[in-house]
Design a protein around this motif. Sequence first.
Motif, mmCIF file in Angstrom:
data_model
loop_
_atom_site.group_PDB
_atom_site.id
_atom_site.type_symbol
_atom_site.label_atom_id
_atom_site.label_comp_id
_atom_site.label_asym_id
_atom_site.label_seq_id
_atom_site.Cartn_x
_atom_site.Cartn_y
_atom_site.Cartn_z
ATOM 1 N N MET A 1 0.842 -1.189 0.000
ATOM 2 C CA MET A 1 0.000 0.000 0.000
ATOM 3 C C MET A 1 0.880 1.242 0.000
ATOM 4 S SD MET A 1 -3.082 -0.900 2.659
ATOM 5 C CE MET A 1 -1.965 -0.891 4.089
ATOM 6 N N SER A 2 0.475 2.234 -0.766
ATOM 7 C CA SER A 2 1.249 3.463 -0.811
ATOM 8 C C SER A 2 0.318 4.651 -0.984
ATOM 9 C CB SER A 2 2.263 3.419 -1.968
ATOM 10 O OG SER A 2 1.587 3.282 -3.210
ATOM 11 N N ILE A 3 0.819 5.826 -0.610
ATOM 12 C CA ILE A 3 0.073 7.064 -0.773
ATOM 13 C C ILE A 3 0.224 7.544 -2.212
ATOM 14 C CG2 ILE A 3 -0.131 9.457 -0.033
ATOM 15 C CD1 ILE A 3 -1.065 7.511 2.067
ATOM 16 N N GLN A 4 -0.888 7.961 -2.802
ATOM 17 C CA GLN A 4 -0.894 8.390 -4.194
ATOM 18 C C GLN A 4 -0.667 9.895 -4.290
ATOM 19 O OE1 GLN A 4 -1.264 5.946 -6.703
ATOM 20 N NE2 GLN A 4 -1.009 4.698 -4.837
ATOM 21 N N HIS A 5 0.315 10.281 -5.095
ATOM 22 C CA HIS A 5 0.635 11.688 -5.312
ATOM 23 C C HIS A 5 0.463 12.056 -6.777
ATOM 24 C CE1 HIS A 5 2.802 12.783 -1.451
ATOM 25 N NE2 HIS A 5 2.782 11.458 -1.357
ATOM 26 N N LEU A 6 0.031 13.278 -7.022
ATOM 27 C CA LEU A 6 -0.005 13.836 -8.364
ATOM 28 C C LEU A 6 0.595 15.237 -8.323
ATOM 29 C CD1 LEU A 6 -3.567 12.877 -9.720
ATOM 30 C CD2 LEU A 6 -1.364 11.946 -10.472
ATOM 31 N N PRO A 7 1.167 15.694 -9.427
ATOM 32 C CA PRO A 7 1.697 17.069 -9.459
ATOM 33 C C PRO A 7 0.554 18.073 -9.563
ATOM 34 C CG PRO A 7 1.891 16.056 -11.619
ATOM 35 C CD PRO A 7 1.412 14.966 -10.686
ATOM 36 N N ASN A 8 0.861 19.336 -9.268
ATOM 37 C CA ASN A 8 -0.186 20.364 -9.311
ATOM 38 C C ASN A 8 -0.614 20.728 -10.725
ATOM 39 O OD1 ASN A 8 1.979 21.939 -10.174
ATOM 40 N ND2 ASN A 8 2.172 23.042 -8.240
ATOM 41 N N THR A 9 0.000 20.071 -11.708
ATOM 42 C CA THR A 9 -0.399 20.261 -13.104
ATOM 43 C C THR A 9 -1.413 19.204 -13.540
ATOM 44 O OG1 THR A 9 1.526 18.938 -13.773
ATOM 45 C CG2 THR A 9 1.786 21.346 -13.760
ATOM 46 N N ALA A 10 -1.784 18.301 -12.648
ATOM 47 C CA ALA A 10 -2.714 17.225 -12.990
ATOM 48 C C ALA A 10 -4.085 17.797 -13.344
ATOM 49 C CB ALA A 10 -2.840 16.242 -11.837
ATOM 50 N N SER A 11 -4.809 17.058 -14.180
ATOM 51 C CA SER A 11 -6.162 17.470 -14.533
ATOM 52 C C SER A 11 -7.160 16.899 -13.531
ATOM 53 C CB SER A 11 -6.515 16.958 -15.929
ATOM 54 O OG SER A 11 -6.611 15.539 -15.929
ATOM 55 N N ILE A 12 -8.371 17.440 -13.559
ATOM 56 C CA ILE A 12 -9.425 16.917 -12.692
ATOM 57 C C ILE A 12 -9.681 15.448 -13.010
ATOM 58 C CG2 ILE A 12 -11.906 17.051 -12.198
ATOM 59 C CD1 ILE A 12 -11.661 20.103 -12.522
ATOM 60 N N ALA A 13 -9.708 15.109 -14.279
ATOM 61 C CA ALA A 13 -9.970 13.724 -14.683
ATOM 62 C C ALA A 13 -8.882 12.777 -14.174
ATOM 63 C CB ALA A 13 -10.075 13.639 -16.207
ATOM 64 N N GLU A 14 -7.624 13.202 -14.235
ATOM 65 C CA GLU A 14 -6.529 12.368 -13.746
ATOM 66 C C GLU A 14 -6.648 12.150 -12.239
ATOM 67 O OE1 GLU A 14 -2.928 13.506 -16.863
ATOM 68 O OE2 GLU A 14 -3.358 14.833 -15.170
ATOM 69 N N ALA A 15 -6.950 13.219 -11.520
ATOM 70 C CA ALA A 15 -7.073 13.112 -10.064
ATOM 71 C C ALA A 15 -8.278 12.262 -9.682
ATOM 72 C CB ALA A 15 -7.184 14.504 -9.449
ATOM 73 N N GLU A 16 -9.373 12.412 -10.409
ATOM 74 C CA GLU A 16 -10.575 11.637 -10.099
ATOM 75 C C GLU A 16 -10.332 10.144 -10.273
ATOM 76 O OE1 GLU A 16 -15.292 11.219 -11.332
ATOM 77 O OE2 GLU A 16 -14.065 12.782 -12.270
ATOM 78 N N ALA A 17 -9.619 9.762 -11.314
ATOM 79 C CA ALA A 17 -9.338 8.346 -11.547
ATOM 80 C C ALA A 17 -8.550 7.745 -10.394
ATOM 81 C CB ALA A 17 -8.563 8.188 -12.861
ATOM 82 N N VAL A 18 -7.597 8.503 -9.848
ATOM 83 C CA VAL A 18 -6.793 8.020 -8.730
ATOM 84 C C VAL A 18 -7.657 7.882 -7.479
ATOM 85 C CG1 VAL A 18 -4.858 8.548 -7.196
ATOM 86 C CG2 VAL A 18 -4.649 8.967 -9.646
ATOM 87 N N VAL A 19 -8.502 8.875 -7.201
ATOM 88 C CA VAL A 19 -9.337 8.832 -5.998
ATOM 89 C C VAL A 19 -10.325 7.672 -6.062
ATOM 90 C CG1 VAL A 19 -11.047 10.061 -4.618
ATOM 91 C CG2 VAL A 19 -9.094 11.297 -5.555
ATOM 92 N N ARG A 20 -10.919 7.465 -7.209
ATOM 93 C CA ARG A 20 -11.897 6.367 -7.309
ATOM 94 C C ARG A 20 -11.231 5.011 -7.120
ATOM 95 N NH1 ARG A 20 -16.727 8.282 -8.038
ATOM 96 N NH2 ARG A 20 -17.122 10.149 -9.281
ATOM 97 N N GLU A 21 -9.998 4.877 -7.525
ATOM 98 C CA GLU A 21 -9.298 3.601 -7.369
ATOM 99 C C GLU A 21 -8.728 3.431 -5.962
ATOM 100 O OE1 GLU A 21 -7.556 -0.068 -7.902
ATOM 101 O OE2 GLU A 21 -9.062 0.959 -9.128
ATOM 102 N N HIS A 22 -8.133 4.478 -5.412
ATOM 103 C CA HIS A 22 -7.396 4.355 -4.155
ATOM 104 C C HIS A 22 -8.098 5.018 -2.962
ATOM 105 C CE1 HIS A 22 -3.884 2.714 -6.273
ATOM 106 N NE2 HIS A 22 -4.126 3.632 -7.207
ATOM 107 N N GLY A 23 -9.139 5.788 -3.213
ATOM 108 C CA GLY A 23 -9.870 6.446 -2.134
ATOM 109 C C GLY A 23 -9.271 7.765 -1.700
ATOM 110 N N HIS A 24 -8.153 8.157 -2.300
ATOM 111 C CA HIS A 24 -7.468 9.387 -1.898
ATOM 112 C C HIS A 24 -6.505 9.815 -2.989
ATOM 113 C CE1 HIS A 24 -4.227 6.518 -1.275
ATOM 114 N NE2 HIS A 24 -3.402 7.566 -1.303
#
Length: 264
Positions: A1-24
Amino acid sequence: MSIQHLPNTASIAEAEAVVREHGHVIIDNLASHEIIDQLVAEMQPYVEQSPVGERPWGYKTRRTGRLMARSPVARDLVRHPLMLGLVKSLLSHAPGIQLAVTDMITLDPGAEAQPLHRDELAFGNFPFPPDYEVAYNVIWALTDFTEENGATRIVPGSHKNPLVDHSGDATVPAEMTKGSVIIFSAKIWHGGGSNVSTGPRRAQSFNFTVNWLRQEENQFIACPPKTARTLPEDLLKLMGYETIYGVGHAGGQTDPLAALFEDA
């Protein structure tokens, strides 16, 4: 298990896909240090007046609310385009969203770890469907979050089986730099860490829910009408000055925004 990080250039769609899969997801360095420092400065007099909590919610933890009434910077931060756009998309199955809680959380040195819990528990034991999201928590790091100073601990992926007791599972500290933000499901098991460092861990928590739930922090009382009348319309709607299919009117189907300015 690991914490998911994205850069501040990420799109809403990219961030949403991560949250739906990992919960955060953590969006790194989304706000500048200057903005964060200004928020802390605006709120520090109120933080100093805030009492420490009681076990199990933090006997060395101070929670300071009413941010919409007290902090111009918070009013901007709560509407950050990427953060708010992500939350709106995650809760797009509902008629709309609302701001439910504004807590500045200070973990003083010596603060013990918080018991693992789900934020859905704020609504009692109501049996929300496991696949229906009702809320997301947004926590901005006002200092660096480290394991030593009590970074929030989560069980990644536990939102997929929220009714299972994950309190005995291994947790991972959501370490992030000052100005970063973590967005996570109200179904995910999490809790504040223990602060064994020599300085406070500061966080700004904004909780958003679907707009048919009662707000945990009553925004109509927390932000007096006199102050509310000075705020922009989009923020007022986010705070709850909006009807939902006729629910939430100010009497006689009067629009709550119109009622707010009625006697101004």
